[in-house]
Each structure stands twice: as C-alpha cells, then as structure tokens.
Design a protein around this motif. Structure first.
Motif, mmCIF file in Angstrom:
data_model
loop_
_atom_site.group_PDB
_atom_site.id
_atom_site.type_symbol
_atom_site.label_atom_id
_atom_site.label_comp_id
_atom_site.label_asym_id
_atom_site.label_seq_id
_atom_site.Cartn_x
_atom_site.Cartn_y
_atom_site.Cartn_z
ATOM 1 N N THR A 258 0.843 -1.195 0.000
ATOM 2 C CA THR A 258 0.000 0.000 0.000
ATOM 3 C C THR A 258 0.879 1.246 0.000
ATOM 4 N N GLU A 259 0.737 2.073 -1.027
ATOM 5 C CA GLU A 259 1.528 3.305 -1.119
ATOM 6 C C GLU A 259 0.995 4.322 -0.114
ATOM 7 N N LEU A 260 1.907 4.846 0.722
ATOM 8 C CA LEU A 260 1.512 5.762 1.793
ATOM 9 C C LEU A 260 1.493 7.226 1.352
ATOM 10 N N ILE A 261 1.977 7.514 0.153
ATOM 11 C CA ILE A 261 1.842 8.856 -0.424
ATOM 12 C C ILE A 261 0.802 8.740 -1.539
ATOM 13 N N PRO A 262 -0.413 9.200 -1.301
ATOM 14 C CA PRO A 262 -1.515 8.946 -2.244
ATOM 15 C C PRO A 262 -1.194 9.334 -3.687
ATOM 16 N N ASP A 263 -0.525 10.468 -3.889
ATOM 17 C CA ASP A 263 -0.165 10.894 -5.236
ATOM 18 C C ASP A 263 1.333 11.172 -5.256
ATOM 19 N N CYS A 264 2.135 10.072 -5.218
ATOM 20 C CA CYS A 264 3.587 10.255 -5.132
ATOM 21 C C CYS A 264 4.148 10.927 -6.381
ATOM 22 N N LYS A 265 3.481 10.740 -7.520
ATOM 23 C CA LYS A 265 3.949 11.375 -8.760
ATOM 24 C C LYS A 265 3.896 12.898 -8.639
ATOM 25 N N TYR A 266 2.978 13.401 -7.842
ATOM 26 C CA TYR A 266 2.809 14.850 -7.662
ATOM 27 C C TYR A 266 4.094 15.479 -7.135
ATOM 28 N N TYR A 267 4.755 14.810 -6.188
ATOM 29 C CA TYR A 267 5.954 15.390 -5.578
ATOM 30 C C TYR A 267 7.139 15.393 -6.547
ATOM 31 N N PHE A 268 7.183 14.420 -7.441
ATOM 32 C CA PHE A 268 8.205 14.464 -8.478
ATOM 33 C C PHE A 268 7.967 15.676 -9.384
ATOM 34 N N SER A 269 6.701 15.964 -9.672
ATOM 35 C CA SER A 269 6.379 17.093 -10.550
ATOM 36 C C SER A 269 6.612 18.435 -9.849
ATOM 37 N N LYS A 270 6.571 18.444 -8.509
ATOM 38 C CA LYS A 270 6.758 19.696 -7.767
ATOM 39 C C LYS A 270 8.232 20.111 -7.683
ATOM 40 N N LEU A 271 9.115 19.130 -7.841
ATOM 41 C CA LEU A 271 10.539 19.425 -7.707
ATOM 42 C C LEU A 271 11.169 19.729 -9.069
ATOM 43 N N SER A 272 11.905 20.779 -9.131
ATOM 44 C CA SER A 272 12.556 21.177 -10.378
ATOM 45 C C SER A 272 14.023 21.481 -10.109
#
Length: 593
Positions: A258-272
């Motif tokens: 079970t992934e504990l970060i519901p939208d883990c892809k979001y945090y990759f997109s937030k980092l630049s």
C-alpha cells in the motif's frame, strides 16, 4: 519434501531460538530489557529540531511526512507499505515515524528494523535517529537497549543501565538484535532470512512481530528480486512482520504494498532541482576533458566514474588545470576516505567551487550538494541516485545539470560494461537516447518504464532455484545434484582476484598492527576474542582490497594459521599516496568493489 515456505520459517525460527539461547547461556550473558520509545516524545524532539526551518523544499518534506502519517493511520490494518518520493525529501524521518506510528497503532513495543544498503548511510541515519533519542532521560546510560547499529564495521559496545558487558557478551547481544531499534544492512537482513550460517541465524527469531524498514531497496541485485519478494511476503505471513519499503526508484518488488503517499507522482512534478543531459556519443577521457572543462568553470562539480582506473585518469588530467580538486574511491584507506568526505562537505558549505572525481562511493547516502554532476553511463537507478547529489537542496536559481556521458577505455569498450555488464547499460542508453534533456518532473515515469523493461529482461532462474531450496530445506549444495543450496546465497559478490592488505602508514596504524600480532599470539581463546574486538574497527580503517598481482610486495605474518598481508611504513611511502590511495600500474584498469 517440498513442505513449502511455512516449514522453512518454522524450522528457522526454532533453530534460531535454540542457538541464540545456547550462546547466551554459554557466555553467561544477562539479557537486557529492550527499551521502546513512544511516538509523541519523538515527535516533540523532531519538531524542536526543525523549528524555524522554512523553505520550499522543507515545505515539500513536511507535506510528504504528513501524507504518510495520515495514510499509516488509515491503513494500519495492512501489512506491507511503500513510500515513494524523490531523493532528498526526508525519507529517513518519514519512514521511521511511519514505523513508530504503526507500532503505536498495533499496541506498542514493536521492534523496528531499519535496513540500508551501505555502511556509510547506516552511520548517517543512525546518528539522525540517535539525536532524537538523546532527549530521553538516562538514554546515554542505556543507549543500546533503545538502539543499536549492526554491520561488519560497527563498534562492539553494548550500553545498558543494569549490566556492564564484556566485548564478547556485547557482540552476542548485538548479533542477536537485543534492542528496540536496529539499524543494519541488507546483508544482515537477507542473509538471515535466507541462509544457513549459524552466526546469521541467531537473530532470525527477532523478526517476529517486528516492523521492517527497507531503504533504497533498488540496490539489491535484480537477479534476486523474485527471491527477496518471496521471502518478504512469507516473513509477513509466518513471522507477523510489517514491511515499509522506501525508495526514489521503486523496483518491481512487493507490488501489492500500500503506497503511503496517495499521489507520489505529484511530488516528483513539484521538484525542479535537476535535469538529465544525455551525451551518448562514445568518448575517451581526453575528449571528455576537451568537451567538459569549460562547462564546469565557476561551478562545483562531481564527476562519478565506473572504475578506479578511469577515475584516476580523469583526476590526474584535472590536477594540471589549477582547479581545487579532490579524489574519492575505495582505493583510499577508509580513515582517509572519511576525513576526505568531511573536508569536502566543509568546502561545499563555504561555497567553494571544487571538483570531486569519485567512483560510486558517493552515489547514495553521502549528503553532499554540487552545482553540477557528470555521471559515466550506468543503470538508470544509479543515475537517478547520482542526480540526488546535484542541487540537492534546491538552492540554485536554475536547474542543476546532470550530464550522462559514455566513456570508453583504450580498447574502445565502455567502462560501464566492466562493472554492470551490457544488458542494463544498453537499456538505459536506449531510454535516454530519445531526449536531449529530461527534467526532474519526468523522472517518475522514466523510472517506471525502466523497471518494467528490466522485469522483462532479467533472468530470475537463480531466484527460483533458491526459493525451491527454501521449500525443501536444502541448506547446503550437493555437487552431485543440480539444485543450489541456501549456503550459496550471498548479496556480496566475492572477487577471488583481490586480497585485503593492512597499511602500516603511521604510528597509529603501527600500534594497531602490533596489538593485532599480540592478539594472534594469545593462547586463551576467550581472551583472544576480547582483544580482537577491541581493535577490529581500528584495524579495518587501515585496510583496503587490492589485486592479487601485488601479493609479493607485501609482508605476510602468520600465527596459528592466521595472518594478514601488510605493507610496512617504508613501503607505504612507495606504494600509497594520500591524495589518490594505493599506487597502481597506469596501464591497467580496475573495477570498483
């Protein structure tokens, strides 16, 4: 015959309890009372440590931490979890506090086993956790009852409030994992769950009802992923474990977690913070210098090579340029390597524009932050880890550049193939060749494509044979049979062409060496073991592995069929350089181990 994994786990748990009890009884060791910290006091310590830390990256770290805390409460009834987030987003504390909260939800007093791939990361993460625990009254007097670290280089010392333990007794308690929190290696974890060696199996019973944190699991050899997946699933089933998987590059293991970060892809997109810049045309080191020297002017730069020969060649070329340059690899004695890392950190913190030429020793866990990274081609997960050393804290106004180059030796072969073979390197080059640059926001999808392809390419026959041996309790390999016994499982690939050598490079090393000789001449086995444990770590600080071809250059002392290759002080002056380590023939190339 094929009793299945249940009988294997039952057998190992009972046998583990038997040999652990036997060692404890024979050594007359009093068992300590394990101590378990509570969630609320640790949260207070964490909040106090980070109060006033405000910036965009810390906001993301806090958001990830809070997401995981909410999810672990919601899914506490589950048994397997994952935390997938970019490098540098605080997984150490996020994972640890997820385990603490889960322990609280399950009634408390659960042993937390925190597993990492490299000893350098273990020391770093252990210190981070220990810092929080030091807020507990009387912690320093009973530290080991709360937390221990266990790997082949860790100190043999067990601090308990009630008992003063001898080194040999402390060794037993540490190897039995008699503590509330264990910080250890994948080797200790997996060669206990899968194997037949008594020394490892003593702690098998400690897994029962525990919470296991797996950090940077992508470092496990892909040929073992099916085996590791199988044994972890069965540890959950038969030992009532909970498992939390943490990584920035999640491989295809425990997909049902079970992934504990519901939208883990979001945090990759937030980092630049970074972008990959593939330069995939073959080049030798001379061409590399011509092409990249001007690119790194006025920048701090980390250059990560695949072999020691390659790294020394590039280092020596840079030395003539007048830049402030440093070198790091396993060619250096551990004592010099650790001092070098600390000095590099100091120079970077003062904003010095240094150049560091290194092998993969800096790829994961070493907390350094460069303006630019240049990485010789490697499997994609290694490249992503390397990118984590560039603009790590998001301090640059523009994205940090991570160049991926393809360097070749004087025979025209990729240095990468000496270390990683061809399959994963070719796959990585294929994925990188489609774009001239890849921004950090795209890493998540790129990593997923990579592991999907890897799953289709990598042979899992060895894993399947070892799983079959678990089911049939085949602990040793029979030369007349076609099965592989569990005694053949090892995460560390031994290289028979290399030997360990002790360098008597200064007065401290010479003193340690004389203590070693005194230890070997001691007739009393118990006393000899005590003497060995007193000098073990100091001894390894002055030891490196070198090719066997240099064997005749070293003295060999032999006492009671035990000895050590060593280089006296006079030889160290001829064969060791404190800048680059052991002096090797310029014409040869060496793999990094």
């Amino acid at each position: 015959q094929d009793g299945g994994e249940e009988f294997y786990f039952m057998h190992q748990a009972l046998y583990s309890a038997l040999i652990a009890a036997d060692k404890i009884d024979a050594s007359n060791t009093m068992l300590p009372h394990e101590k378990y910290t509570n969630f609320s006091s640790m949260m207070a310590a964490k909040d106090n440590k980070f109060k006033g830390s405000k910036n965009n990256l810390n906001d993301i770290r806090n958001s990830i931490f809070n997401d995981v805390q909410k999810s672990i409460v919601e899914y506490a009834g589950k048994r397997m979890f994952s935390i997938t987030s970019p490098t540098g987003t605080g997984k150490t504390y996020t994972g640890f506090f997820a385990a603490l909260k889960l322990s609280q939800m399950l009634g408390g007093n659960k042993k937390i086993i925190y597993c990492l791939p490299f000893t350098s990361i273990i020391d770093q993460n252990f210190s981070s956790l220990r810092e929080l625990l030091q807020t507990i009254d009387s912690f320093n007097k009973q530290e080991s009852q709360y937390i221990i670290k266990h790997h082949n280089l860790s100190n043999i010392d067990y601090k308990s409030l009630d008992t003063e333990y001898k080194n040999t007794q402390a060794e037993i308690l540490i190897e039995n994992w008699d503590s509330g929190i264990i910080v250890t290696t994948f080797v200790q974890l997996l060669e206990t769950l899968i194997g037949s060696r008594n020394r490892m199996l003593k702690k098998f019973h400690a897994f029962r009802n525990s919470i296991i944190l797996l950090d940077e699991v992508q470092s496990i050899d892909i040929e073992y992923l099916k085996l590791v997946d199988n044994v972890l699933l069965n540890a959950v089933k038969y030992l009532n474990c909970r498992i939390i998987l943490m990584t920035a590059t999640k491989p295809l293991i425990l997909p049902q977690a079970t992934e504990l970060i519901p939208d883990c892809k979001y945090y990759f997109s937030k980092l630049s913070r970074t972008k990959l810049m593939p330069v995939l045309k073959k080049m030798d080191t001379e061409t590399f210098m011509e092409k990249f020297y001007d690119k790194i002017k006025d920048k701090s730069c980390l250059i990560i090579c695949n072999t020691i020969g390659e790294s020394l060649d590039i280092y020596n070329k840079f030395k003539t340029t007048g830049r402030e340059i440093y070198y790091l690899s396993t060619n250096l004695l551990p004592i010099h390597r650790s001092k070098r890392i600390e000095h590099i950190k100091e120079r970077l913190s003062s904003k010095a524009k240094i150049v560091l030429v290194s092998t993969q020793v800096v790829e994961a866990g070493v907390d350094i932050d460069f303006d630019m990274v240049i990485r010789d081609i490697a499997p994609l997960d290694s490249i992503i880890q390397s990118a984590g050393r560039c603009n790590r804290n998001g301090r640059l106004q523009e994205k940090g550049l991570v160049y991926i180059v393809t360097l070749i030796d004087n025979k025209g072969s990729y240095y990468a193939n000496h270390v990683y073979g061809t399959t994963l390197v070719n796959l990585t080059m294929s994925l990188l060749s489609t774009k001239s640059q890849i921004i950090e926001e795209e890493y998540y999808d790129l990593i997923n494509r990579y592991y999907t392809e890897v799953n289709n390419l990598k042979n899992q026959d060895l894993s399947l044979k070892l799983i079959d041996s678990m089911k049939n309790l085949r602990f040793s390999t029979d030369s007349d049979s076609n099965f592989i016994g569990l005694d053949k499982f090892s995460l560390i690939k031994n290289n028979p062409d290399y030997v360990d050598v002790f360098f008597r490079i200064d007065d401290t090393a010479e003193n340690i060496y004389q203590q070693f000789l005194n230890m070997l001449s001691e007739k009393n086995h118990q006393r000899q073991r005590e003497m060995y444990l007193q000098i073990k770590n100091k001894f390894r600080e002055y030891t490196i592995s070198i090719p066997q071809k240099y064997y005749k250059k070293f003295e060999f002392n032999k006492f009671n069929n035990t000895g050590i290759l060593n280089l006296p002080y006079e030889g160290c002056r001829d064969y060791y350089n404190e800048e680059t380590g052991f002096k090797r023939d310029a014409s040869e190339d060496f793999m990094f181990f």
